[in-house]
Design an enzyme around this catalytic site. Structure first.
Site: not given
Ligand code: FPP
Length: 241
Positions: A17, A65
């Site tokens: 996250d 998501n």
């Molecule tokens: C949460 O951070 C993250 C996600 C919803 C996506 C995570 C995906 C990756 C790290 C890439 C996946 C790829 C592979 C190769 C496994 P957020 O966007 O909710 O962060 P925020 O809370 O700060 O907005």
């Protein structure tokens, strides 16, 4: 590098996250945060293997998501596709590590080419048993439990299962994580105190570690800190003492 810790969790699960906030702080697009996050995912996976963690589960994409913008969803799918291609090409390396890769979550609604790549990577690593890497994609804990219950109900309808035989083991055996130990330690970077529909059944007795570091800034030293803190926890599993 082994024996660096007093107690090593058998299974670590990580909620990746903070990518969005990391990007925003730098005036970048959210996509840039995910891009760096995907690199950190690679680094931390390798580190877990190096220090001898046997099971690691990463939360990459939840069933919720899909509500994000089309651009962001497409960007995450692209990163996933790139990783899968890499896994397919670097098959031999992975084989040497004895790494079994599984994608937990629903394949329904996922881009077809990604599903195909997931199946290929899973099949090719299916006989490995040194390290188990689970990547949760299109995953939701409630949906997972619902599916398990539906499958049991179908068994009852067929006459294969008796209602009185339903127990926790039977439900657990129909989850994506069947056969794997529950996570000992669940890590959530970026300071949020939520499970966000992640491993609801499996986390019954997991220890939680919340870190303020945003996922794109997460380092092996941060993981060390979480494992050290875990080593000091008194796990009682409902027992007194
Ligand atoms: C949460 O951070 C993250 C996600 C919803 C996506 C995570 C995906 C990756 C790290 C890439 C996946 C790829 C592979 C190769 C496994 P957020 O966007 O909710 O962060 P925020 O809370 O700060 O907005």
């Amino acid at each position: 590098m082994e024996n660096k810790f007093a107690v090593l969790p058998r299974h670590i699960a990580i909620i990746m996250d903070g990518n969005g906030r990391w990007a925003k702080q730098r005036g970048l697009k959210r996509y840039e945060g995910h891009k760096v996050g995907a690199e950190v995912f690679r680094t931390i996976t390798q580190y877990c293997i190096d220090i001898g963690i046997k099971h690691v589960t990463f939360y990459a994409f939840s069933t919720e998501n899909w509500k994000r913008s089309k651009v962001e969803v497409a960007a995450i799918m692209t990163l996933l596709r790139q990783y899968l291609e890499e896994m397919r090409i670097r098959f031999a390396e992975n084989e040497e590590l004895g790494c079994r890769i599984r994608f937990i979550g629903s394949r329904a609604g996922m881009p077809k080419d990604i599903v195909k790549l997931m199946d290929t990577v899973e099949k090719r690593s299916a006989d490995k048993d040194k390290v188990f890497i689970n990547i949760a994609v299109n995953y939701g804990g409630r949906a997972e439990i619902t599916e398990s219950v539906k499958e049991i109900a179908r068994g009852i309808k067929r006459g294969d299962i008796d209602i009185d035989d339903i127990d926790e083991e039977m439900i657990g055996a129909r989850l994506y994580t069947a056969g794997q130990p529950d996570p000992d330690l669940i890590i959530r970077p970026s300071g949020e105190y939520r499970l966000s529909n992640f491993l609801l059944w499996q986390s019954a007795y997991s220890e939680f570690y919340i870190d303020d570091v945003l996922w794109p800034d997460y380092t092996p030293q941060d993981l060390d800190r979480a494992i050290e803190a875990y080593g000091k926890r008194d796990r009682r599993f409902g027992n007194a003492q």
